[in-house]
Design a protein around this motif. Structure first.
Motif, PDB file in Angstrom:
ATOM      1  N   SER A 147       0.828  -1.201   0.000  1.00 11.52           N
ATOM      2  CA  SER A 147       0.000   0.000   0.000  1.00 11.52           C
ATOM      3  C   SER A 147       0.869   1.260   0.000  1.00 11.52           C
ATOM      4  N   ASN A 159       1.235   3.408   2.282  1.00 17.07           N
ATOM      5  CA  ASN A 159       1.965   3.589   3.548  1.00 17.07           C
ATOM      6  C   ASN A 159       2.811   2.372   3.891  1.00 17.07           C
ATOM      7  N   ASN A 160       3.195   1.588   2.861  1.00 16.69           N
ATOM      8  CA  ASN A 160       4.140   0.470   2.949  1.00 16.69           C
ATOM      9  C   ASN A 160       3.637  -0.703   3.778  1.00 16.69           C
ATOM     10  N   ASP A 161       2.327  -0.881   3.855  1.00 15.38           N
ATOM     11  CA  ASP A 161       1.772  -2.091   4.467  1.00 15.38           C
ATOM     12  C   ASP A 161       1.784  -3.194   3.413  1.00 15.38           C
ATOM     13  N   SER A 175       4.517   4.038  -2.479  1.00 13.60           N
ATOM     14  CA  SER A 175       5.238   3.153  -1.561  1.00 13.60           C
ATOM     15  C   SER A 175       6.740   3.267  -1.811  1.00 13.60           C
ATOM     16  N   SER A 176       7.507   2.904  -0.809  1.00 12.24           N
ATOM     17  CA  SER A 176       8.959   3.038  -0.948  1.00 12.24           C
ATOM     18  C   SER A 176       9.545   1.823  -1.668  1.00 12.24           C
TER      19      SER A 176
END
Length: 137
Positions: A68, A70-72, A109-110
């Motif tokens: 996601s 937010n990196n989930d 995302s990162s």
């Protein structure tokens, strides 16, 4: 007394004039400031298709991992901790050994999270890894 034989006094010592050197330094400084202002940073632009791609007639099974904004990390629509990603990918790969891995990552995302998932998949001996970026509409 000859010219070579006379003693050098304090008045005869040559002084170094620093003015021309400072002029050169300031000109170089101005040059670097002007050229640095024209340097632009390049980023990777993502061209996302408007329509979904056509699915093949006999699609090969694949494991979907979503990242996601937010990196989930989600596997099968279930949030997964980063430390458990490798074990779950290995378990799913054991169930379907011919399946590839599709990492669907949000454009915000990162890259670090993508690399974490891709490394976990390689450690689980998954050879076919694909990245599919997406954006919110």
């Amino acid at each position: 007394m000859s010219r070579k034989a006379r003693a050098i006094t304090a008045d005869d010592k040559a002084d170094v004039d620093l003015t021309p050197m400072l002029d050169v330094v300031f000109i170089m400084l101005i040059f670097f400031i002007v050229t640095a202002s024209f340097v632009t940073e390049r980023v990777i632009g993502l061209n996302l298709p408007e329509n979904a791609p056509v699915q093949p007639v006999n699609p090969t099974p694949s494991l979907l991992v979503e990242v996601s904004a937010n990196n989930d990390i989600y596997i099968n629509n279930r949030r997964v901790d980063a430390s458990a990603v490798r074990a779950l990918i290995a378990q799913k790969h054991a169930e379907l050994p011919e399946a590839g891995l599709v990492i669907r990552a949000h454009e915000l995302s990162s890259a670090e999270t993508y690399v974490l998932v891709a490394d976990a998949a390689q450690q689980a001996r998954v050879n076919n890894i694909s990245l599919v970026p997406f954006a919110d509409k």
